[in-house]
Motif scaffolding. Structure first.
Motif, short mmCIF file in Angstrom:
data_model
loop_
_atom_site.label_atom_id
_atom_site.label_comp_id
_atom_site.label_asym_id
_atom_site.label_seq_id
_atom_site.Cartn_x
_atom_site.Cartn_y
_atom_site.Cartn_z
N THR A 51 101.16 -177.54 3.75
CA THR A 51 100.83 -177.41 5.09
C THR A 51 102.20 -176.88 5.53
O THR A 51 102.88 -176.03 5.08
CB THR A 51 101.11 -178.65 4.73
OG1 THR A 51 102.10 -179.58 5.05
CG2 THR A 51 99.68 -180.05 4.04
N GLU A 52 101.63 -177.54 7.01
CA GLU A 52 103.64 -177.25 7.68
C GLU A 52 104.59 -177.28 7.21
O GLU A 52 105.94 -176.72 6.67
CB GLU A 52 103.17 -177.76 9.23
CG GLU A 52 101.68 -177.01 9.80
CD GLU A 52 101.33 -178.12 9.69
OE1 GLU A 52 100.31 -177.88 11.13
OE2 GLU A 52 100.89 -178.60 8.68
N ASN A 72 102.61 -171.94 20.06
CA ASN A 72 101.33 -172.35 19.12
C ASN A 72 100.40 -171.62 20.05
O ASN A 72 99.66 -171.52 18.39
CB ASN A 72 101.19 -174.05 18.87
CG ASN A 72 102.48 -174.44 18.72
OD1 ASN A 72 103.23 -174.07 17.52
ND2 ASN A 72 103.23 -175.87 18.99
N THR A 73 100.05 -171.68 20.72
CA THR A 73 98.66 -170.87 21.07
C THR A 73 98.66 -169.56 20.12
O THR A 73 97.64 -169.19 19.72
CB THR A 73 98.34 -171.36 22.90
OG1 THR A 73 98.34 -172.08 23.13
CG2 THR A 73 97.10 -170.29 23.02
N ALA A 96 98.60 -169.76 16.84
CA ALA A 96 97.14 -170.01 16.82
C ALA A 96 96.04 -169.08 16.98
O ALA A 96 94.79 -168.16 15.84
CB ALA A 96 96.59 -171.30 17.28
N LYS A 139 97.24 -170.82 9.95
CA LYS A 139 95.42 -171.74 9.93
C LYS A 139 96.51 -173.15 10.31
O LYS A 139 95.81 -174.05 9.87
CB LYS A 139 95.32 -171.45 8.42
CG LYS A 139 96.39 -171.70 7.28
CD LYS A 139 96.27 -171.30 6.04
CE LYS A 139 95.63 -170.48 5.24
NZ LYS A 139 94.91 -170.08 4.53
N LYS A 189 97.96 -176.56 12.39
CA LYS A 189 97.62 -176.92 13.77
C LYS A 189 99.12 -176.64 14.51
O LYS A 189 98.81 -176.55 15.78
CB LYS A 189 96.96 -178.17 13.60
CG LYS A 189 95.77 -178.16 13.75
CD LYS A 189 95.39 -179.96 13.69
CE LYS A 189 93.55 -179.82 12.77
NZ LYS A 189 93.37 -181.37 12.62
N LYS A 190 100.44 -176.60 14.32
CA LYS A 190 101.47 -176.84 14.10
C LYS A 190 102.48 -176.30 13.95
O LYS A 190 103.10 -176.20 12.64
CB LYS A 190 101.68 -178.00 14.12
CG LYS A 190 100.84 -179.67 15.00
CD LYS A 190 101.92 -181.24 15.22
CE LYS A 190 100.99 -181.48 16.29
NZ LYS A 190 102.18 -182.81 16.41
#
Length: 571
Positions: free
Chosen positions: A396-397, A523-524, A527, A532, A534-535
């Motif tokens: 994960t992050e 972040n945009t 992404a 992959k 979200k943050k």
């Protein structure tokens, strides 16, 4: 008694009483200077010629909300954060400025406390209890015992922040035990962090005088801690959201709520703008079935009871400081008016008082002590045609695991592999400006960019650079040297997104709106490039974080957390 006229009288309000657990209609509240003098049906005896009388037209009044554990030294200045948090009804913030300390030491701590003074929000601080995370590997700045004692004399400093390396307590680390003794001798509150602790270890931790925790992620962990006399801060913030799982079972088990609070543990600009702050916790809890007054008590009274400040704050009663919120209704929980110390500071969603601006001293804007980078700074040397390497696999992050991969070697340099989604990751000592650095490998980032760099990470504050090629890694690193901190995304030697964090390399001196825009864009961009997660900004924040398994990277090397040892990059 009516011997002196009140400064302000609030009439015709419906009082949410957190002491009697009832809503009292047609209440009148008289305020003299910054404290409440009278609460009851008739405050006529307190009125004088100069008394301001405000008819609240049956609107609801509650005590101001508090966040009992938050890291405010993130993203924006205390002033900018206070603007947003205050409009959510949060009139008190309990700050643990751990990253300011890890970067700027005791001078930074004192300066940060000064920055929070004179604002229309009550800031309380704790001496960071989490640094160094691990004396063997950590190299961030920390406070000496003498500095800790000195800090306790600063107004608004209440005690010790989260002691999250709980093994230091169970193994009786000498510095930790001396710090705990100092706090207990001075009758201070000590905040806890007990992730992973249970049974005799948790008992030992609690017996040392640490009586709170914001780490429980489920009801089983909550009830074990409550049974041992701890206070629980239910976390609903930008890194973790635990409220739903905990509150649902608190209700079904009919658990007492008098030792439960809400906390954020830190909020990013997007989350506070989208969800709110402690007001969001109340709304969500009530939707789950929690009694409205109990939710408000958890957001106010319980926090101040925990911090031994109940005689001054936490409710609306005679003698208390007049921190009062006015609501049209208790469902939306959007305050119409906000009083702090009897002074109207916000009305109809607008701050109506002056917000003091603090000048950041120059030395706090020069903490990225690194020279200009070249591609050579990101090389991993090998004489073979290919190399077996230890790799940080991002599950994960935040969560990592150690894996092994075979990579190609070109011109004596082990290179990243876009086919295998394996990136280079580098950590540089930017706080002390030594030549110490580590270049390793990371898997599962999966973004079509050249590099992503950050000077902000929890409690170590290395410069972290993730990249698919050395040229873009150097470009990203150099951009952060020029801005003296922040985050940057680079592709083909062009900066696609950046978020400058000029103060200590972890806080922006820009407006909330500018930081929010930069943060969203960062972040945009990642992404849209295929990342992959979200943050993705959390990845460099946690890569050097020594309190979590499995494998972490610092300027001093690649660390195997479970085995408490350094790992070779090339095996």
């Amino acid at each position: 008694m009516g011997d002196k006229a009140a400064d302000l009288v609030l009439e015709n309000c419906s009082l949410v009483n957190v002491y009697s657990r009832e809503i009292l209609p047609e209440t009148q509240i008289a305020i003299s200077q910054d404290r409440i003098a009278y609460v009851g049906k008739d405050a006529s005896h307190t009125k004088g010629k100069k008394t301001v009388i405000m008819n609240l037209e049956k609107k609801y009044v509650t005590p101001g909300f508090a966040d009992p554990h938050i890291h405010v030294d993130q993203f924006v200045s205390p002033t900018e954060f206070a603007k947003k948090s205050l409009l959510c009804g949060v009139t008190s913030l309990f700050s643990d400025p751990i990253d300011i300390v890890s970067t700027c030491g005791y001078s930074g701590f004192k300066e940060f406390v000064k920055m929070t003074s004179g604002l229309p929000v009550r800031f309380f601080h704790v001496v960071p209890g989490g640094v160094p995370v691990d004396r063997k590997f950590s190299h961030g700045k920390t406070l000496t015992l003498t500095e800790e004692k000195s800090a306790l004399k600063i107004p608004g400093v209440l005690g010790l922040g989260e002691v999250f390396s709980w093994t230091k307590v169970t193994k009786r680390d000498s510095k930790t035990m001396r710090t705990l003794s100092t706090m207990l001798e001075n009758n201070c509150v000590i905040n806890g962090h007990t992730a992973g602790a249970s049974g005799k270890k948790l008992n030992a931790y609690v017996s040392s005088g640490i009586l709170s925790c914001h780490e429980p992620i489920n009801f089983e962990q909550v009830i074990e801690r409550l049974r041992l006399g701890m206070w629980i801060m239910i976390r609903e913030g930008s890194v973790r959201r635990d409220l739903k799982d905990i509150v649902t079972l608190v209700l079904s088990n009919k658990t007492y709520t008098d030792r439960l609070m809400f906390c954020s543990d830190g909020l990013d600009p997007a989350d506070i703008a989208r969800f709110g702050h402690i007001d969001h916790c109340i709304r969500e809890s009530v939707k789950l079935g929690l009694n409205q007054i109990d939710a408000i008590s958890m957001a106010s009274k319980n926090c101040f009871d925990y911090y031994n400040m109940g005689k001054d704050l936490g409710g609306i009663a005679p003698g208390k400081l007049a921190d009062i919120l006015v609501f049209d209704d208790l469902k939306k929980m959007k305050p119409r008016k906000i009083f702090v110390g009897g002074r109207l500071v916000a009305s109809n969603g607008t701050i109506v008082c002056k917000m003091k601006k603090h000048t950041v001293p120059k030395w706090m804007t020069k903490t990225v002590k690194l020279q200009k980078f070249s591609e050579d700074d990101f090389m991993v040397k090998s004489r073979a045609n290919s190399a077996n390497v230890n790799v940080i696999n991002m599950k994960t992050e935040i969560i990592t695991e150690k894996i092994n991969e075979n990579l190609s070697v070109k011109d004596g340099n082990v290179v990243a592999s876009t086919d295998k989604d394996i990136w280079k990751v580098a950590a540089f000592d930017r706080t002390f400006g030594t030549a110490k650095h580590t270049v390793g490998f990371l898997k599962n980032f999966d973004a079509k960019i050249g590099a992503f760099a950050s000077t902000w990470n929890f409690h170590e504050n290395n410069m972290i650079v993730i990249g698919s090629n050395e040229k873009d890694m150097a470009k990203a690193a150099n951009s952060l040297v020029s801005t003296q901190g922040g985050m940057a995304v680079v592709s083909e030697e062009k900066i696609l997104a950046s978020m400058p964090l000029q103060m200590a390399g972890i806080v922006s001196t820009n407006s909330f709106e500018t930081v929010s825009e930069n943060f969203a864009n960062l972040n945009t961009v990642l992404a849209e490039a295929g990342c992959k997660f979200k943050k993705p900004h959390l990845i460099p924040l946690f890569l050097p974080f020594l309190a979590l398994p499995d494998i972490r990277i610092l300027s001093t090397g690649l660390v195997d957390i479970k085995n408490h040892s350094f790992l070779k990059i090339v095996t």
